[in-house]
Design an enzyme around this catalytic site. Structure first.
Site, PDB file in Angstrom:
ATOM      1  CB  SER A 145      31.884  61.319   8.853  1.00 52.70           C
ATOM      2  OG  SER A 145      31.636  60.016   9.298  1.00 52.70           O
ATOM      3  CG  ASP A 375      29.475  55.549   8.601  1.00 49.46           C
ATOM      4  OD1 ASP A 375      29.341  55.587   9.829  1.00 49.46           O
ATOM      5  OD2 ASP A 375      28.802  56.233   7.809  1.00 49.46           O
ATOM      6  CG  HIS A 492      28.195  57.739  13.839  1.00 51.90           C
ATOM      7  ND1 HIS A 492      28.615  58.951  13.377  1.00 51.90           N
ATOM      8  CD2 HIS A 492      27.846  57.023  12.752  1.00 51.90           C
ATOM      9  CE1 HIS A 492      28.541  58.969  12.056  1.00 51.90           C
ATOM     10  NE2 HIS A 492      28.065  57.813  11.652  1.00 51.90           N
TER      11      HIS A 492
HETATM   12 ZN   LIG Z   1      28.010  57.359   9.632  1.00 50.99          ZN
END
Ligand SMILES: [Zn+2]
Ligand SMILES: *[C@@H]1O[C@H](CO)[C@@H](O)[C@H](O)[C@H]1NC(C)=O
Ligand SMILES: *[C@@H]1O[C@H](CO)[C@@H](O)[C@H](O)[C@H]1NC(C)=O
Ligand SMILES: *[C@@H]1O[C@H](CO)[C@@H](O)[C@H](O)[C@H]1NC(C)=O
Ligand SMILES: *[C@@H]1O[C@H](CO)[C@@H](O)[C@H](O)[C@H]1NC(C)=O
Ligand SMILES: *[C@@H]1O[C@H](CO)[C@@H](O)[C@H](O)[C@H]1NC(C)=O
Length: 536
Positions: A145, A375, A492
């Site tokens: 991120s 997330d 991810h």
């Molecule tokens: Zn993450």
């Protein structure tokens, strides 16, 4: 390397770089072992049947789909390209909001309202233009991120884990990150440079990777306090921590709105905050006081708030406040489904406060809003929470859409990277999106519609057969959806993410784009930045 050792190292390195939720181990254990048992949603109520099974009978007719298609067409055919100058730009970032997350969240939302769900839409799905964003960074196929925030806010792709510095710097290199030739500035700074206002809103710590992309320059996203810099063997007066940068350096110190979690990165380790948690700083500096003093020195009106009623007061009296700092938790804001309504505002409320303050500037503003815990929920395999956090962001986007004009405000909604949740099987229409898809014909055991390619939801086979979920309570908001590969934190995904846009120059956000183009396109629309603009 022995396979087992290799696996272990891989798991550790993935966990270290992948932007997993930075909960301390106590917090992680605490939250895992003592989940908030308050079931705010009675899922038996919302399950199909009680709220009324959606009447899908008309869908069998030709007329239904003709009408549906023609209605969509009439609306699309009315679209005219909007080439106005964007006075305001609001960027919404769903952290980890992959394309499967969109489908699952819209179905979840529809089902919350008693519909079949699949045909529902998240607010941004009504926007006129949609594109794809390629999320890889300089050294990873699958990005974190921080590098992605540098791409979509500063317009430059960089190495994993870095904020506001280009790829000449490598992760953790303190010295290289102090060379301002390697710094890249964000669209928030470009907005301030042109006399606009700027602000950030997030459900994570305000010093976490995504919002920090708007103001920080660092080779290590984890340097949120001076103690983090010291722990890695560097001098925090040379490589300043992210919280210090936010409060004392340009552009962060000029942000009129800073709302989210993270009091602990602002407070000394000897100071207890309003909700009883100690700060993490070792330099003895109380950055909340520093922030207040900075605003007082400008003779500006300002407000520091730490709970929902404090924020409601700002929403009701925006003319009384030029600068607002709101820190609603010691670390990240709680998940919406588990939050304490007396103390925690919603993302929509934070967005409302931000817009009401920023719009006082006749030159306009840039606002960054992050639904940051989509997330975190995915990393923990808590699909239910991930979908709910997405729905919360949709509520914030709807409010922003209502509070602004399409003629002068560009709204862009996107994600930084995907996750590895998939939607599988052939479940029936209206099947609970959080439920069982089917029974496998191979092992005769049920499997859920949602599952992950990896993560903590891996369930050890017993007696050589796949774990049987039959007796699992799928209504728990912290149910860990099954994973194929065991990892302590789900990773991810490398797939493209979607971009949705409405307002001036929203048609630029179509096709398949490098993620770093997003900053350039937003700046173009607003006639700010470092290159071509709609006004040149
Ligand atoms: Zn993450
Ligand atoms: C189905 O179509 C009929 C005729 O157009 C309409 O009156 C009815 O409301 C529709 N039912 C639903 C559930 O949309
Ligand atoms: C708090 O910070 C001081 C330095 O200011 C340090 O000596 C001490 O070890 C820290 N305490 C804890 C509990 O981390
Ligand atoms: C703030 O107000 C004081 C007293 O009126 C004045 O002396 C000072 O110059 C002002 N500072 C700024 C930055 O405007
Ligand atoms: C919210 O913060 C204000 C200001 O510190 C305080 O007076 C009030 O009691 C707080 N409200 C709650 C519900 O904690
Ligand atoms: C394990 O599986 C075998 C073969 O299906 C079965 O006979 C046995 O009872 C199972 N044992 C347990 C403890 O379930």
């Amino acid at each position: 390397m022995k396979p087992l050792l290799h696996f272990f190292l891989l798991a550790v390195s993935v966990a270290a770089v992948a932007g997993r939720p930075s909960l301390t181990s106590e917090e992680a254990e605490e939250s895992r072992w003592h989940p908030n048992s308050l079931e705010k949603l009675d899922r038996s109520e919302r399950s199909l049947g009680k709220l009324g099974v959606a009447d899908l009978s008309n869908e069998t007719t030709t007329a239904y789909w003709y009408n549906d298609g023609q209605t969509a067409l009439k609306s699309k055919a009315k679209n005219r390209l909007n080439t106005n100058k964007a006075k305001n730009v609001i960027m919404f970032l769903g952290d980890g909001m992959s394309i499967p997350t969109l489908m699952a969240a819209r179905t979840y939302l529809g089902q919350l309202h008693g519909y079949s769900g699949e045909e529902h839409s998240l607010h941004w799905e009504t926007f006129p233009f949609t594109g794809f964003s390629k999320t890889y960074n300089l050294n990873r196929q699958v990005a974190d991120s921080a590098s992605t925030a540098t791409a979509y806010l500063c317009g430059v792709k960089t190495n994993n884990g870095q904020l506001g510095v280009n790829g000449i710097v490598t992760r953790g290199d303190c010295e290289a990150s102090t060379d301002t030739d390697n710094h890249v500035s964000s669209i928030a700074e470009w907005a301030l440079n042109e006399g606009k206002s700027a602000g950030i809103v997030t459900t994570t710590r305000v010093t976490h990777a995504s919002p920090a992309g708007a103001y920080a320059h660092t080779s290590e996203r984890n340097w949120e306090t001076d103690a983090d810099v010291t722990d890695d063997g560097y001098n925090p007066t040379v490589c300043k921590d992210i919280a210090t940068q936010l409060v004392t350096e340009y552009p962060g110190k000029d942000f009129q709105v800073v709302l989210g979690g993270g009091r602990r990165t602002f407070l000394p380790n000897s100071t207890v905050d309003d909700e009883g948690s100690y700060g993490y700083r070792e330099d003895g500096v109380d950055l909340i006081e520093t922030w207040k003093q900075n605003k007082a020195d400008r003779n500006s009106s300002y407000s520091y708030v730490w709970n929902r009623s404090g924020l409601r007061n700002v929403i009701d009296n925006p003319d009384d406040v030029d600068y607002v700092l709101g820190l609603f938790e010691s670390s990240h804001c709680q998940y919406h489904l588990e939050s304490t309504p007396e103390t925690e505002p919603t993302l929509a409320e934070m967005t409302e406060a931000a817009i009401k303050i920023l719009r006082k500037n006749d030159n306009g503003y840039f606002l960054f809003v992050e639904g940051g815990r989509i997330d975190h929920a995915h990393h923990s395999s808590y699909a239910h929470l991930a979908l709910d956090e997405t729905v919360e962001m949709a509520a914030a986007v709807r409010l922003a859409d209502q509070l602004t004009e399409e003629s002068d405000t560009l709204i862009v909604v996107t994600s930084d990277h995907a996750h590895v949740m998939s939607i599988s099987g052939y479940p029936s229409r209206g099947n609970d999106i959080l439920g069982v898809a089917d029974i496998s014909g191979v092992d005769n055991l049920p499997y859920t519609t949602l599952s992950y390619a990896n993560g903590p939801g891996y369930k050890t086979p017993s007696n050589s057969t796949r774990y049987d979920i039959s007796d699992d309570d799928l209504t728990l908001v912290r149910y860990e959806y099954a994973a194929t590969v065991p990892l302590s934190s789900e990773t991810h995904g490398g797939d493209d993410v979607a971009i949705f846009a409405r307002g001036p120059w929203s048609h630029l956000f179509s096709g398949t784009l490098e993620q770093s183009s997003i900053a350039h396109f937003m700046a173009y629309a607003a006639c700010i930045g470092t290159g071509l603009t709609a006004c040149t």
